[in-house]
Design an enzyme around this catalytic site. Structure first.
Site, short mmCIF file in Angstrom:
data_model
loop_
_atom_site.label_atom_id
_atom_site.label_comp_id
_atom_site.label_asym_id
_atom_site.label_seq_id
_atom_site.Cartn_x
_atom_site.Cartn_y
_atom_site.Cartn_z
N ASP A 163 0.83 -1.20 0.00
CA ASP A 163 0.00 0.00 0.00
C ASP A 163 0.87 1.26 0.00
O ASP A 163 2.01 1.24 -0.46
CB ASP A 163 -0.96 -0.03 1.19
CG ASP A 163 -0.25 -0.24 2.52
OD1 ASP A 163 0.94 0.16 2.65
OD2 ASP A 163 -0.85 -0.80 3.46
N SER A 164 0.33 2.35 0.54
CA SER A 164 1.01 3.65 0.45
C SER A 164 2.30 3.75 1.25
O SER A 164 3.08 4.68 1.04
CB SER A 164 0.06 4.77 0.90
OG SER A 164 -0.41 4.54 2.21
N LEU A 165 2.55 2.81 2.15
CA LEU A 165 3.80 2.85 2.89
C LEU A 165 4.98 2.47 2.01
O LEU A 165 6.13 2.77 2.33
CB LEU A 165 3.74 1.94 4.11
CG LEU A 165 2.64 2.22 5.15
CD1 LEU A 165 2.82 1.34 6.37
CD2 LEU A 165 2.64 3.69 5.55
#
Length: 400
Positions: free
Chosen positions: A47-49
């Site tokens: 995901d966005s991490l």
């Protein structure tokens, strides 16, 4: 009980002191592994991490980081030369977790976003397996219905399967060489946090949390098994961070403290992931070397005593507005802190580059609290099963 907890926290504090020194060295002069690739390639899912720009190629409502201020501390040459369109694609002020892990194994930053590699002029690198690829999509989850308009984990794994098929079809790398490349490469997965939106969005009642989280873990491991069948033999898994300590989770709390219920849900996922992963490896992935890096405890220890990590602010977001600077999204018009290295959180849900550096150091050089059953250093330095040799060995046996 309290005495044991104190000893544990004291040990963690000592590790964080060492991390501060080591991270300072990384920032000043680069990682000790820089210039020497410890793995031939790296493949990233999540995901966005860990996303570095796939969502920049997706239409709304897939979330995109506001630039500026996201990427404000990313080196200009990185944004201009290595990221499609000159965008950072990262929900943070600089490098994210994928970048910093890549730097620890000898690369300049994360492999490029997969969707950028499908553009003309870059397909050859993808076919030849040079550096690898990043399939992560901001806002995505383990489950397919999470993240409207994003690339779910299952879809990311399918894209990797397509990548391998393309490598085989292109003929630029023969089958045995592809197997060798993948078996020696580093695979990173970082997902799960967005799936908890099923509770906040009212899709799943909190009373069903144990069953829902168990379903998350089961689905996650099925996707890992698919990666294993496709050739992954070195896998770094990042667990879910302390969701209750995110600035957005603190906003509704009377005194701005962490939400104990949200942290409990995160711990439940993390415990079950470790238990089910160990069982799955024993049962069906005997050649897999893996390490689970604890974003939860690296973050938790920074939050409990930020001074040990060289930080000052653990509750407020650096970029945002309102209470704790977390009632509004980070944007070009939002309030932006100037001392970004003092902050644990960049916006209401994402960390700063400085916090991510602390996390990754813990994965590579910390105790079992930060990475288990082995460290990331052991993961990339210990020998992995060479699928090319295994294939040759099996072929000889078949001939006999």
């Amino acid at each position: 009980m309290e005495e044991r907890r104190s000893r544990s926290m004291a040990a963690a504090a000592g590790l964080l002191r060492l991390a501060v020194v080591a991270v300072a060295a990384v920032v000043a002069g680069g990682d000790v592994a820089a210039g020497r690739q410890m793995v031939p390639a790296m493949y990233v899912f999540g995901d966005s991490l860990v996303d570095v720009g796939n969502n920049d190629f997706l239409p709304p409502p897939a979330p995109r980081p506001p630039e500026p201020p996201c990427g404000i501390d990313l080196p200009l040459e990185a944004a201009a030369d290595e990221v499609a369109g000159g965008r950072s694609g990262r929900f943070t002020n600089g490098y994210n977790l994928a970048d910093i892990i890549a730097q620890h194994v000898g690369f300049k930053m994360s492999p490029l976003a997969y969707l950028s590699l499908t553009t003309p002029g870059r397909r050859s690198n993808l076919r030849r397996g040079i550096v690898g690829a990043n399939y992560a999509s901001s806002g995505s989850g383990i489950l397919d219905f999470i993240g409207n308009g994003t690339i779910s984990l299952g879809e990311q794994v399918k894209l990797f399967a397509d990548t391998k098929a393309m490598m085989v079809a292109a003929g630029e790398v023969n089958g045995e060489r592809i197997n060798h490349l993948l078996s020696q490469s580093l695979f990173i997965t970082c997902t799960g946090g967005n799936d908890y939106n099923a509770f906040t969005d009212g899709i799943v009642p909190v009373s069903d949390a144990p069953a829902f989280i168990a379903h998350m873990v089961t689905t996650y491991i099925e996707h890992i098994k698919t990666l294993y069948k496709l050739g992954a033999r070195r896998l770094g898994i990042l667990d879910v961070l302390p969701l209750g300590c995110l600035p957005i989770s603190r906003v509704p709390m009377e005194n701005g403290e962490c939400s104990g219920e949200d942290n409990w849900q995160a711990r439940l996922f993390n415990r079950l992931l470790r238990r089910k992963m160990a069982a799955a490896v024993t049962a069906s992935m005997p050649d897999l070397k893996y390490s689970i890096g604890s974003i939860y405890y690296t973050y938790y220890d920074m939050i409990v005593d930020p001074t040990l990590a060289g930080m000052k602010e653990v509750a407020r977001a650096c970029c945002g507005d309102g209470k704790l600077n977390a009632e509004a999204d980070c944007s070009a018009s939002a309030n932006l802190c100037q001392d970004r290295n003092d902050y644990v959180f960049w916006d209401k849900v994402h960390g700063t580059q400085a916090a991510y550096q602390q996390c990754v150091h813990g994965f590579f050089h910390g105790s079992l609290r930060y990475a288990e059953p082995i460290s990331f250093t052991q993961l990339v330095t210990s020998s992995a099963v060479d699928l090319a040799r295994s294939s040759l060995s099996m072929n000889r046996t078949a001939v006999i």
